[in-house]
Design an enzyme around this catalytic site. Structure first.
Site, short mmCIF file in Angstrom:
data_model
loop_
_atom_site.label_atom_id
_atom_site.label_comp_id
_atom_site.label_asym_id
_atom_site.label_seq_id
_atom_site.Cartn_x
_atom_site.Cartn_y
_atom_site.Cartn_z
N CYS A 55 -3.63 2.66 -5.78
CA CYS A 55 -2.86 3.55 -4.91
C CYS A 55 -1.45 3.79 -5.43
O CYS A 55 -0.87 4.86 -5.20
CB CYS A 55 -2.81 2.97 -3.49
SG CYS A 55 -2.03 1.34 -3.36
N HIS A 59 -3.67 9.01 0.62
CA HIS A 59 -3.58 7.71 -0.06
C HIS A 59 -4.92 7.37 -0.69
O HIS A 59 -5.98 7.84 -0.26
CB HIS A 59 -3.13 6.60 0.91
CG HIS A 59 -4.04 6.41 2.08
ND1 HIS A 59 -4.57 5.20 2.44
CD2 HIS A 59 -4.51 7.30 3.00
CE1 HIS A 59 -5.31 5.33 3.51
NE2 HIS A 59 -5.30 6.59 3.88
N HIS A 83 0.85 -1.19 0.00
CA HIS A 83 0.00 0.00 0.00
C HIS A 83 0.88 1.24 0.00
O HIS A 83 1.94 1.27 0.65
CB HIS A 83 -0.92 0.00 1.21
CG HIS A 83 -1.96 1.08 1.16
ND1 HIS A 83 -2.77 1.28 0.06
CD2 HIS A 83 -2.32 2.02 2.07
CE1 HIS A 83 -3.58 2.29 0.29
NE2 HIS A 83 -3.33 2.76 1.50
#
Length: 254
Positions: free
Chosen positions: A185, A96, A84
């Protein structure tokens, strides 16, 4: 006379002491009982909270050393199946991109700003809905280790200035479309830091899929699975057509 007085005083003292003891003992026992109950309750409370309760109270609001990060840093948090990514904005804030279905049902920002649950995330992936949000380091990392600017070594182009990176991320905060392959992301952070949206995770996944398709054994495996479904579920269009079409396309693609 003096002996009689002394004897009478001694008798009065002797007669008084049992009564005093009988008056003091119940009070002492009650006080002792109350103290014992209080200590027992305190002990039960500590046991119910568990050994980590005291650590939770003593743990500071931010258990990540924010002095290690600077505005515009690209942050990576390795997960079990993926990584992530986010952009550090300063003051313990990270921008994010997260899949999220909740904004489709409510405009309440207090609910939307809560930590995204797994159910919200999975439904967001299926509905192809996401949001570029700003969270604390703790909510972003979720207890994982954080890598800083690790992608700078692998990315061909030079990173932009830190302030420009952070401003790009702040401008994009809000709702956005989501695609597991084309807008995730990693695309968000690489656009902010390097100027072009790239996902090395997506490229690796696509290469793996290509290897599977090119492997002629996948044609045989899909044909066998199709035949097994016909045997188990019976001869029907829902079983026969995939048994023919899927191996055919895999054969042609390979």
């Amino acid at each position: 006379m003096q002996g009689w007085v002394a004897a009478s005083r001694s008798r009065r003292k002797a007669g008084k002491s049992p009564q005093a003891c009988s008056m003091k003992n119940p009070m002492y026992e009650v006080a002792s009982l109350l103290l014992e109950k209080l200590l027992l309750l305190a002990n039960l409370k500590l046991c119910s909270e568990g050994p980590g309760a005291a650590e939770e109270e003593e743990k500071p609001a931010s258990y990540y050393d924010t002095t290690y990060f600077k505005r515009g840093d690209l942050l990576e948090v390795p997960r079990t199946l993926f990584v992530h990514f986010g952009i550090y904005l300063g003051d313990n804030r990270v921008a994010h991109l997260m899949p999220d279905i909740l904004p489709a049902f409510t405009d309440d920002q207090r609910q939307i700003q809560q930590v995204v649950t797994n159910k919200r995330l999975i439904l967001g992936v299926l509905a192809r809905m996401a949001r570029i949000r700003v969270d604390t380091l703790e909510d972003f990392a979720y207890g994982g280790s954080i890598l800083v600017n690790h992608m700078d070594q692998a990315f061909p182009s030079q990173a932009l200035r830190d302030e420009e990176v952070a401003r790009r991320a702040e401008k994009l905060v809000g709702a956005t479309a989501y695609s597991l392959l084309w807008n995730n992301c990693e695309h968000f952070v690489t656009y902010c830091r390097y100027g072009s949206a790239v996902s090395f995770q997506t490229d690796k996944f696509c290469e793996t899929v290509k290897m599977i398709i090119r492997d002629q054994r996948s044609v045989l495996a899909s044909a066998l699975l199709g035949l097994a479904s016909i045997v188990c579920l019976g001869l029907a269009p829902s079983t026969t057509l995939p048994t023919i079409i899927i191996p055919f396309f895999l054969w042609m693609a390979g």
